[in-house]
Motif scaffolding. Structure first.
Motif, PDB file in Angstrom:
ATOM      1  N   GLU A 140       0.812  -1.218   0.000  1.00 29.28           N
ATOM      2  CA  GLU A 140       0.000   0.000   0.000  1.00 29.28           C
ATOM      3  C   GLU A 140       0.848   1.271   0.000  1.00 29.28           C
ATOM      4  N   GLY A 141       2.162   1.144   0.120  1.00 24.78           N
ATOM      5  CA  GLY A 141       3.042   2.316   0.090  1.00 24.78           C
ATOM      6  C   GLY A 141       3.226   3.004   1.416  1.00 24.78           C
ATOM      7  N   LEU A 142       2.837   2.356   2.513  1.00 24.04           N
ATOM      8  CA  LEU A 142       2.957   3.007   3.826  1.00 24.04           C
ATOM      9  C   LEU A 142       4.400   3.112   4.298  1.00 24.04           C
ATOM     10  N   PHE A 143       5.299   2.326   3.697  1.00 21.90           N
ATOM     11  CA  PHE A 143       6.696   2.357   4.115  1.00 21.90           C
ATOM     12  C   PHE A 143       7.588   3.061   3.095  1.00 21.90           C
ATOM     13  N   ASP A 144       7.016   3.695   2.082  1.00 23.77           N
ATOM     14  CA  ASP A 144       7.820   4.312   1.025  1.00 23.77           C
ATOM     15  C   ASP A 144       8.668   5.451   1.571  1.00 23.77           C
ATOM     16  N   ALA A 145       9.874   5.562   1.035  1.00 23.90           N
ATOM     17  CA  ALA A 145      10.773   6.637   1.478  1.00 23.90           C
ATOM     18  C   ALA A 145      10.242   8.010   1.090  1.00 23.90           C
ATOM     19  N   ALA A 146       9.449   8.065   0.019  1.00 23.84           N
ATOM     20  CA  ALA A 146       8.903   9.354  -0.416  1.00 23.84           C
ATOM     21  C   ALA A 146       7.937   9.939   0.605  1.00 23.84           C
ATOM     22  N   ARG A 147       7.389   9.085   1.465  1.00 22.40           N
ATOM     23  CA  ARG A 147       6.458   9.575   2.486  1.00 22.40           C
ATOM     24  C   ARG A 147       7.175  10.140   3.703  1.00 22.40           C
ATOM     25  N   LYS A 148       8.458   9.862   3.817  1.00 19.88           N
ATOM     26  CA  LYS A 148       9.188  10.310   5.007  1.00 19.88           C
ATOM     27  C   LYS A 148       9.357  11.826   4.990  1.00 19.88           C
ATOM     28  N   ARG A 149       9.175  12.445   6.134  1.00 18.52           N
ATOM     29  CA  ARG A 149       9.331  13.892   6.271  1.00 18.52           C
ATOM     30  C   ARG A 149      10.557  14.222   7.113  1.00 18.52           C
ATOM     31  N   GLN A 150      11.116  15.381   6.840  1.00 20.19           N
ATOM     32  CA  GLN A 150      12.292  15.828   7.597  1.00 20.19           C
ATOM     33  C   GLN A 150      11.874  16.318   8.981  1.00 20.19           C
ATOM     34  N   LEU A 151      12.650  15.955   9.975  1.00 22.48           N
ATOM     35  CA  LEU A 151      12.336  16.373  11.338  1.00 22.48           C
ATOM     36  C   LEU A 151      12.616  17.859  11.503  1.00 22.48           C
ATOM     37  N   PRO A 152      11.825  18.560  12.324  1.00 26.61           N
ATOM     38  CA  PRO A 152      12.111  19.982  12.576  1.00 26.61           C
ATOM     39  C   PRO A 152      13.449  20.139  13.279  1.00 26.61           C
ATOM     40  N   PHE A 153      14.173  21.203  12.927  1.00 23.78           N
ATOM     41  CA  PHE A 153      15.509  21.394  13.493  1.00 23.78           C
ATOM     42  C   PHE A 153      15.451  21.661  14.994  1.00 23.78           C
ATOM     43  N   LEU A 154      14.529  22.509  15.425  1.00 26.71           N
ATOM     44  CA  LEU A 154      14.444  22.871  16.839  1.00 26.71           C
ATOM     45  C   LEU A 154      12.966  22.928  17.226  1.00 26.71           C
ATOM     46  N   PRO A 155      12.357  21.773  17.528  1.00 26.23           N
ATOM     47  CA  PRO A 155      10.919  21.767  17.868  1.00 26.23           C
ATOM     48  C   PRO A 155      10.646  22.513  19.169  1.00 26.23           C
ATOM     49  N   ARG A 156       9.575  23.303  19.155  1.00 26.05           N
ATOM     50  CA  ARG A 156       9.183  24.028  20.366  1.00 26.05           C
ATOM     51  C   ARG A 156       8.461  23.112  21.355  1.00 26.05           C
ATOM     52  N   THR A 157       7.662  22.153  20.827  1.00 26.91           N
ATOM     53  CA  THR A 157       6.906  21.224  21.671  1.00 26.91           C
ATOM     54  C   THR A 157       7.062  19.823  21.095  1.00 26.91           C
ATOM     55  N   ILE A 158       7.311  18.848  21.962  1.00 31.39           N
ATOM     56  CA  ILE A 158       7.452  17.453  21.548  1.00 31.39           C
ATOM     57  C   ILE A 158       6.368  16.644  22.254  1.00 31.39           C
ATOM     58  N   GLY A 159       5.617  15.870  21.495  1.00 30.72           N
ATOM     59  CA  GLY A 159       4.625  14.963  22.057  1.00 30.72           C
ATOM     60  C   GLY A 159       5.213  13.567  22.189  1.00 30.72           C
ATOM     61  N   VAL A 160       5.108  12.975  23.374  1.00 28.63           N
ATOM     62  CA  VAL A 160       5.674  11.646  23.637  1.00 28.63           C
ATOM     63  C   VAL A 160       4.527  10.693  23.943  1.00 28.63           C
ATOM     64  N   VAL A 161       4.460   9.589  23.168  1.00 25.55           N
ATOM     65  CA  VAL A 161       3.457   8.548  23.373  1.00 25.55           C
ATOM     66  C   VAL A 161       4.157   7.365  24.037  1.00 25.55           C
ATOM     67  N   THR A 162       3.902   7.165  25.321  1.00 27.01           N
ATOM     68  CA  THR A 162       4.555   6.078  26.054  1.00 27.01           C
ATOM     69  C   THR A 162       3.853   5.899  27.390  1.00 27.01           C
ATOM     70  N   SER A 163       4.360   4.957  28.162  1.00 33.32           N
ATOM     71  CA  SER A 163       3.836   4.751  29.503  1.00 33.32           C
ATOM     72  C   SER A 163       4.331   5.874  30.418  1.00 33.32           C
ATOM     73  N   PRO A 164       3.451   6.449  31.229  1.00 29.11           N
ATOM     74  CA  PRO A 164       3.879   7.577  32.075  1.00 29.11           C
ATOM     75  C   PRO A 164       4.688   7.150  33.294  1.00 29.11           C
TER      76      PRO A 164
END
Length: 455
Positions: A140-164
């Motif tokens: 389905e193309g979910l793993f295609d390299a063309a879909r990958k986006r560049q990470l922001p250089f200096l993110p102001r806010t980071i969301g973390v999905v994990t166990s607290p």
């Protein structure tokens, strides 16, 4: 059991002997109930290994399936309460180990297993299931390299999905604080067991749908290491699709360096560990400051070099410029040359004019010249008489007076006379000074009577 079974001939004889006996007749329901009790008592707890076939989830939440191997098949059912605790998504072709009890279903005169729990039958079966799902999602193309986006250089806010409560979030926060303090929003989820995949997918989709100042610039999906069964929630299709469709760049940091999940393939960047994810998320603040200082120093040096080179070029250019005498010398010479040529030109012009005058005067006849002189004298006399009649002192001989102020200017109005006070009246034979008296006073002071002498 084979030793206790009578031979076929003996069974036939017994049947013949029992014909016509007075034993009770059982109904179908009675025999079915008897069989049900016998089966449930003899097989109250069993573990059966087999491949799922004909899997179906009813609207009630119950699961219906069959387990088969090369030679046989048995039906199975799993009630809604137990089905909610399955740590993976059952589907046809998956080899499992089902734990439960055998029973019969009188409605179809069949036996089945009522499953209390099920698990993947070994790591090989899990890997096969994982590979099957990976091929499907990759197509389905979910793993295609063309879909990958560049990470922001200096993110102001980071969301973390994990166990607290795990060590993962502490490692991430500690690493972020060391490198570059950043605002972090934690979305607490289960990272293992039933419902973990749904919670992780909901968290990623929730961050992606956020708006306003709290919307993260980057999402980290993190979990510590574990077995393939422990990490299986991050291989679920619902998690992979949520990560692949996120509108925010995602870093997958599930497990240790050797662990790989389908979430890693769908994410924009895979980190080998949660700590490495924090390092990928932000730069080192000290390095940034050092880089800025270095860039500032280079800029200052470049400005100084530019100014120094400009001074050098200016001095070199000034040296190549000619001196003032060199520049003005030719112009001065041209002025002198033009002056000489002007004088010579005027002399020639004057000589030519004199020659022309001599030629013209020689061509004039004496009679014409005499007549012209007489006419000119007559016109001059007429003009002189007119000038004498217009002379300002001419009217004085007829009794008129010329009025002047102290400065010798002509006074031509009463206003100017009152302003001047002292005037001079010019007659034909001389001048008389006068004074203008104020209005309402006598024109001249009356002489005082002589005072008698007291002596």
């Amino acid at each position: 059991m084979e030793e206790d079974t009578p031979p076929l001939d003996e069974m036939r004889l017994l049947a013949e002997e029992r014909q016509g006996d007075n034993s009770g007749v059982l109904s179908v329901s009675e025999i079915s109930s008897a069989l049900k009790r016998h089966v449930e008592q003899g097989f109250g707890h069993v573990r059966i290994r087999g491949e799922i076939s004909g899997f179906k989830r009813a609207t009630s939440g119950h699961l219906y399936l069959s387990l088969k191997d090369e030679n046989a098949k048995i039906d199975g059912v799993m009630w809604k309460g137990n089905a909610a605790r399955i740590p993976f998504v059952p589907q046809d072709g998956v080899e499992i180990i089902a734990t439960g009890k055998l029973t019969t279903y009188p409605g179809r005169s069949s036996y089945q297993i009522v499953i209390d729990s099920m698990e993947i039958a070994g790591e090989g079966a899990l890997l096969a299931l994982l590979e099957k799902l990976k091929v499907k999602l990759q197509a389905e193309g979910l793993f295609d390299a063309a879909r990958k986006r560049q990470l922001p250089f200096l993110p102001r806010t980071i969301g973390v999905v994990t166990s607290p409560t795990g060590a993962v979030i502490r490692d991430i926060l500690h690493r972020l604080a060391d490198r570059c303090p950043t605002r972090v929003i934690v979305w607490p989820v289960l990272v293992q067991g039933h419902g973990s995949a749904e919670q992780v997918a909901a968290a990623v989709s929730g961050f992606s749908a956020m708006q306003g100042a709290d919307r993260p610039d980057l999402i980290i999906v993190a979990r510590g290491g574990g077995s393939i069964e422990d990490l299986w929630g991050f291989n679920e299709e619902i998690v992979v699709r949520a990560v692949a469709t996120s509108t925010i760049p995602v870093i997958s940091a599930v497990g240790h360096e050797t662990d790989t999940t389908l979430c890693d393939f769908a994410a924009d960047v895979r980190a080998p560990t949660p700590t490495a994810a924090a390092e990928l998320a932000v730069p080192v603040r000290a390095e940034l400051l050092a880089g800025l200082q270095s860039a500032q120093a280079r800029a200052l040096r470049a400005v100084r070099r530019y100014a120094e080179r400009a001074d050098e070029r200016l001095i070199a250019t000034a040296r190549r410029l000619p001196s003032l005498d060199t520049l003005l010398g030719p112009q001065r010479q041209k002025v002198d040359d033009f002056s000489d040529r002007l004088r010579r030109g005027l002399s020639h012009r004057l000589s030519d004019a004199r020659g022309d005058l001599a030629r013209v005067s020689g061509a004039l006849r004496p009679v014409m010249l005499t007549q012209r002189l007489a006419n000119a004298e007559q016109r001059l006399a007429q003009i002189w008489r007119l000038a004498e009649s217009l002379h300002p002192e001419k009217p004085l001989q007829r009794g008129y007076v010329l009025v002047k102020d102290r400065q010798g200017g002509v006074v031509s109005s009463v206003t100017n006379a009152n302003r001047a006070k002292m005037l001079t009246l010019t007659f034909a034979d001389g001048e008389v000074p006068v004074r203008v008296e104020q209005e309402g006073r006598p024109a001249y002071d009356r002489p005082k009577p002589d005072q008698p002498s007291l002596l």
